[in-house]
Design a protein around this motif. Structure first.
Motif, PDB file in Angstrom:
ATOM      1  N   GLY A   1       0.817  -1.206   0.000  1.00 45.66           N
ATOM      2  CA  GLY A   1       0.000   0.000   0.000  1.00 45.66           C
ATOM      3  C   GLY A   1       0.845   1.247   0.000  1.00 45.66           C
ATOM      4  N   THR A   2       0.251   2.361   0.427  1.00 39.78           N
ATOM      5  CA  THR A   2       0.926   3.651   0.468  1.00 39.78           C
ATOM      6  C   THR A   2       0.577   4.356   1.781  1.00 39.78           C
ATOM      7  OG1 THR A   2      -0.920   4.706  -0.699  1.00 39.78           O
ATOM      8  CG2 THR A   2       0.952   3.945  -2.031  1.00 39.78           C
ATOM      9  N   ILE A   3       1.344   5.391   2.077  1.00 34.78           N
ATOM     10  CA  ILE A   3       1.055   6.241   3.216  1.00 34.78           C
ATOM     11  C   ILE A   3       0.968   7.684   2.737  1.00 34.78           C
ATOM     12  CG2 ILE A   3       2.100   4.794   4.999  1.00 34.78           C
ATOM     13  CD1 ILE A   3       4.618   6.582   4.732  1.00 34.78           C
ATOM     14  N   LYS A   4       0.285   8.518   3.504  1.00 35.97           N
ATOM     15  CA  LYS A   4       0.261   9.951   3.247  1.00 35.97           C
ATOM     16  C   LYS A   4       0.039  10.674   4.566  1.00 35.97           C
ATOM     17  CE  LYS A   4      -4.665  10.695   2.341  1.00 35.97           C
ATOM     18  NZ  LYS A   4      -5.635  11.298   1.403  1.00 35.97           N
ATOM     19  N   ASP A   5       0.367  11.954   4.596  1.00 34.92           N
ATOM     20  CA  ASP A   5       0.141  12.753   5.789  1.00 34.92           C
ATOM     21  C   ASP A   5      -1.260  13.335   5.732  1.00 34.92           C
ATOM     22  OD1 ASP A   5       2.009  14.098   8.090  1.00 34.92           O
ATOM     23  OD2 ASP A   5       0.371  15.431   7.503  1.00 34.92           O
ATOM     24  N   ALA A   6      -1.917  13.375   6.874  1.00 37.04           N
ATOM     25  CA  ALA A   6      -3.302  13.841   6.913  1.00 37.04           C
ATOM     26  C   ALA A   6      -3.418  15.318   6.587  1.00 37.04           C
ATOM     27  CB  ALA A   6      -3.908  13.568   8.287  1.00 37.04           C
ATOM     28  N   PHE A   7      -2.436  16.121   7.009  1.00 42.02           N
ATOM     29  CA  PHE A   7      -2.563  17.574   6.858  1.00 42.02           C
ATOM     30  C   PHE A   7      -1.485  18.184   5.979  1.00 42.02           C
ATOM     31  CE2 PHE A   7      -2.195  22.009   8.392  1.00 42.02           C
ATOM     32  CZ  PHE A   7      -3.504  22.418   8.174  1.00 42.02           C
ATOM     33  N   ASN A   8      -0.269  17.661   6.054  1.00 37.91           N
ATOM     34  CA  ASN A   8       0.846  18.241   5.312  1.00 37.91           C
ATOM     35  C   ASN A   8       0.944  17.660   3.910  1.00 37.91           C
ATOM     36  OD1 ASN A   8       1.726  19.783   7.599  1.00 37.91           O
ATOM     37  ND2 ASN A   8       2.604  17.905   8.434  1.00 37.91           N
ATOM     38  N   GLU A   9       1.479  18.459   3.000  1.00 37.79           N
ATOM     39  CA  GLU A   9       1.638  18.000   1.616  1.00 37.79           C
ATOM     40  C   GLU A   9       2.723  16.943   1.511  1.00 37.79           C
ATOM     41  OE1 GLU A   9       1.830  19.936  -2.855  1.00 37.79           O
ATOM     42  OE2 GLU A   9       2.606  21.093  -1.157  1.00 37.79           O
ATOM     43  N   GLU A  10       3.808  17.110   2.284  1.00 42.22           N
ATOM     44  CA  GLU A  10       4.894  16.152   2.274  1.00 42.22           C
ATOM     45  C   GLU A  10       4.662  15.084   3.344  1.00 42.22           C
ATOM     46  OE1 GLU A  10       7.372  16.082   0.087  1.00 42.22           O
ATOM     47  OE2 GLU A  10       6.555  17.869  -0.914  1.00 42.22           O
ATOM     48  N   THR A  11       5.004  13.840   3.000  1.00 40.17           N
ATOM     49  CA  THR A  11       4.843  12.730   3.929  1.00 40.17           C
ATOM     50  C   THR A  11       6.177  12.399   4.581  1.00 40.17           C
ATOM     51  OG1 THR A  11       3.053  11.820   2.579  1.00 40.17           O
ATOM     52  CG2 THR A  11       4.072  10.328   4.164  1.00 40.17           C
TER      53      THR A  11
ATOM     54  N   LYS B   1     -10.436  15.149   5.681  1.00 42.09           N
ATOM     55  CA  LYS B   1      -9.664  14.984   4.442  1.00 42.09           C
ATOM     56  C   LYS B   1      -9.118  16.321   3.951  1.00 42.09           C
ATOM     57  CE  LYS B   1      -9.968  12.552   0.015  1.00 42.09           C
ATOM     58  NZ  LYS B   1     -10.851  11.750  -0.865  1.00 42.09           N
ATOM     59  N   VAL B   2      -7.866  16.274   3.484  1.00 43.41           N
ATOM     60  CA  VAL B   2      -7.198  17.446   2.915  1.00 43.41           C
ATOM     61  C   VAL B   2      -6.632  17.068   1.557  1.00 43.41           C
ATOM     62  CG1 VAL B   2      -5.359  19.161   3.207  1.00 43.41           C
ATOM     63  CG2 VAL B   2      -6.597  18.296   5.215  1.00 43.41           C
ATOM     64  N   ILE B   3      -6.888  17.898   0.551  1.00 43.38           N
ATOM     65  CA  ILE B   3      -6.355  17.660  -0.794  1.00 43.38           C
ATOM     66  C   ILE B   3      -5.618  18.913  -1.261  1.00 43.38           C
ATOM     67  CG2 ILE B   3      -6.886  17.082  -3.196  1.00 43.38           C
ATOM     68  CD1 ILE B   3      -9.384  15.671  -2.274  1.00 43.38           C
ATOM     69  N   TYR B   4      -4.380  18.741  -1.708  1.00 47.37           N
ATOM     70  CA  TYR B   4      -3.569  19.855  -2.188  1.00 47.37           C
ATOM     71  C   TYR B   4      -3.668  19.989  -3.707  1.00 47.37           C
ATOM     72  CZ  TYR B   4      -1.300  20.700   2.289  1.00 47.37           C
ATOM     73  OH  TYR B   4      -1.054  21.039   3.595  1.00 47.37           O
ATOM     74  N   TYR B   5      -3.712  21.229  -4.155  1.00 48.76           N
ATOM     75  CA  TYR B   5      -3.633  21.486  -5.591  1.00 48.76           C
ATOM     76  C   TYR B   5      -2.290  20.952  -6.077  1.00 48.76           C
ATOM     77  CZ  TYR B   5      -4.346  24.084  -9.961  1.00 48.76           C
ATOM     78  OH  TYR B   5      -4.533  24.439 -11.275  1.00 48.76           O
ATOM     79  N   PRO B   6      -2.271  20.166  -7.156  1.00 47.67           N
ATOM     80  CA  PRO B   6      -1.055  19.418  -7.508  1.00 47.67           C
ATOM     81  C   PRO B   6       0.086  20.244  -8.090  1.00 47.67           C
ATOM     82  CG  PRO B   6      -2.786  19.039  -9.123  1.00 47.67           C
ATOM     83  CD  PRO B   6      -3.419  19.838  -8.023  1.00 47.67           C
ATOM     84  N   LYS B   7      -0.085  21.539  -8.268  1.00 48.16           N
ATOM     85  CA  LYS B   7       1.024  22.329  -8.815  1.00 48.16           C
ATOM     86  C   LYS B   7       1.076  23.685  -8.111  1.00 48.16           C
ATOM     87  CE  LYS B   7      -1.676  24.332 -12.620  1.00 48.16           C
ATOM     88  NZ  LYS B   7      -1.768  24.556 -14.084  1.00 48.16           N
ATOM     89  N   GLU B   8       2.273  24.294  -8.157  1.00 51.52           N
ATOM     90  CA  GLU B   8       2.412  25.640  -7.606  1.00 51.52           C
ATOM     91  C   GLU B   8       1.682  26.639  -8.499  1.00 51.52           C
ATOM     92  OE1 GLU B   8       6.432  26.010  -4.985  1.00 51.52           O
ATOM     93  OE2 GLU B   8       6.659  26.245  -7.157  1.00 51.52           O
TER      94      GLU B   8
END
Length: 533
Positions: free
Chosen positions: A146-156, A509-516
């Motif tokens: 599987g995978t992991i991700k951070d709940a709030f931060n963009e970087e894991t 849930k938090v989703i980041y816009y994928p680009k600057e």
């Protein structure tokens, strides 16, 4: 004689020419070695069964060295005592593993070296090299990934432990606080993970940023992620685990004296209802308190008393503590007023003056606020709710210069100090110096959502709340690169909420816009954010 000399010269020339032609130069080198080391053999052999040895020897085809093996090596199931790995610090063609534990019966063990084995010359990595043994008759061969991700931060986070606890039919939510897992793996420097050599059964699946590397959950230090129910092996499913920090139970931290008349009451957990009450019967004692922004602390200022110590009752919801604070007799700080902006005030910012001591009064009749043409500027000014700033509100005009003069005794602080004459200047830019961006959020599964526009360091520039699909304008932005995220505000309380393991509550849930988002002067781009998942 002459002829002999000529013959000698000819012979010497031939010898020099012969040896010159035969001379070998410095090798130019062959192709670069890009191949990782290869295991030649091991004793006992890899994938051995009925294992009973205390030492394992692994031989490679070239000299290798071990890098960060103490953090890279993952043994699953975990051992009570870490094995001794040698040699460390010197190149060798062999690795020795000395086992200090008594291994469990009928159990498959995996020694995963991660990225610690490299060749001695080019440091080519033998990635995820595993030595597998079984103390029983069979090698367990099932796997999960599987995978992991951070709940709030963009970087894991890196080096996250993924753990499986064997379930025997009885619920046991407390197991992660007191027992080590049955299987463990590590994400190393990626977000992907895999646990191999598993036997069939039911398991609790947990991910942990394990600060102490002891495989025991400590909410004060560790992030955690969990699958909401038991998993059953074998399975074709892959699992995404979301790491979050729990809110700790409320706990008062020992108060600290910051200066004369100033005490800081720190706390863990939720302390937004803290009330401070002096227990000393001192009718002259006056105080003011306020919370420190973005810190788990409350500032308490007092005056009208000269004592060596004070006793306090600290109440937060239903929790009551009593503490004694030993005071200091240093000279009280003098009042210092400083401007939030020196020079240019951006159009979206509020102008303010900060104080090092809580403020109690403001006389605006002693404040002159003028434009470049010496015209009076209409404004309002007030003391902020936490007493540490004076907030100015006025209509900002483009490409203008402003001057503020504050006459003596216009500002008074809690300790009785007042200001001398103060002068401040600020200016604004023209509209073309700023940019705008217009966002549309699509494929929103549920409202409300919180939309944050942030700078590159994730400081919030502007926050908007959205209950329906519509275009969101972010105006008068300084040219720079920005980030954006969407928070699903499931409980409609206007903020992001974390999870809780025991309550089986996942974080919002938090989703980041994928680009600057690059904002340039005098630009007005439109962006569409199509949410996935």
């Amino acid at each position: 004689m002459k002829n002999n000399f000529v013959v000698f010269c000819v012979q010497l020339f031939l010898l020099v020419a012969l040896f010159g032609c035969a001379k070998t130069g410095r090798p130019t080198g062959g192709p670069e070695d890009k191949e990782p080391p290869v295991m030649l053999k091991s004793s006992p052999t890899n994938l051995t069964t009925n294992f009973s040895a205390k030492e394992i020897k692994i031989q490679f085809d070239e000299y290798i060295k071990l890098k960060d093996v103490n953090t890279q090596l993952i043994v699953s199931p975990p051992l009570k005592y870490r094995p001794i790995i040698s040699p460390l610090g010197t190149p060798s063609k062999n690795i020795k593993i000395k086992i200090l534990d008594t291994l469990k019966e009928n159990t498959t063990y995996t020694f995963n070296f991660g990225q610690s084995i490299v060749d001695n010359t080019e440091e080519n990595i033998l990635n995820n090299f595993k030595y597998v043994l079984s103390t029983g008759d069979v090698i367990d061969s099932l796997a999960i990934s599987g995978t992991i991700k951070d709940a709030f931060n963009e970087e894991t986070d890196k080096n996250v432990s993924i753990m499986m606890y064997e379930m025997n039919g009885e619920p046991n939510d407390s197991i992660i606080y007191k027992e080590k897992p049955f299987y463990v793996a590590n994400s190393l420097d990626t977000v992907a993970w895999e646990i191999t050599n598993i036997k069939a059964g039911k398991y609790l699946l947990v991910a942990m940023n394990d600060a102490n590397k002891d495989y025991i959950f400590n909410p004060a230090q560790d992030k955690i992620g969990f699958h909401h129910q038991e998993i059953e092996i074998p399975t074709d499913s892959t699992y995404e685990l979301t790491l979050f920090e729990e809110i700790l139970p409320y706990k008062l931290v020992r108060p600290a004296v910051a200066s004369k008349a100033h005490i800081i009451f720190g706390y863990e957990g939720i302390g937004d209802s803290i009330r401070i009450k002096p227990l000393n019967d001192e009718p002259t004692l006056k105080s003011v308190s306020f919370f420190e922004k973005d810190k788990d602390s409350l500032n308490y200022w007092y005056t009208g008393i000269e004592k060596d110590s004070l006793d306090f009752l600290v109440e937060n919801r239903k929790r009551i503590d009593t503490v004694s604070v030993r005071l200091i007799s240093k000279v009280t700080d003098s009042l210092t007023i400083s401007a939030s902006t020196r020079g240019i005030l951006d159009l979206r910012d509020q102008y303010s003056l900060s104080s090092n001591i809580p403020l109690v009064s403001l006389d605006t009749s002693k404040i002159s606020f003028m434009s470049r043409d010496s015209l009076n500027v209409r404004y309002t000014a007030k003391i902020a709710d936490n007493y540490d700033r004076i907030l100015f509100d006025f209509e900002k005009k483009y490409k203008e210069q402003y001057r503020i003069q504050i006459l003596p005794e216009a500002i008074k602080d809690f300790l009785g100090n007042s200001n001398d004459t103060l002068n401040f200047g600020l200016g604004t830019k023209k509209p073309a110096d700023y940019g705008n961006v217009y966002f549309t959020i699509k494929n929103v599964k549920s409202y409300p959502i919180i939309v944050d526009l942030m700078d590159e360091k994730y400081n919030i520039i502007e926050r908007k709340y959205l209950n329906e699909e519509k275009e969101l304008p972010f105006l008068n932005l300084v040219p720079a690169k920005y980030k954006m995220r969407v928070i699903f505000d499931a409980n409609n309380n206007g903020k992001w909420d974390t999870g809780n393991y025991l309550l089986k509550l996942q974080p919002e849930k938090v989703i980041y816009y994928p680009k600057e988002i690059e904002i340039r002067a005098n630009w007005d781009p439109k962006e569409v954010f199509i949410l996935k998942g």
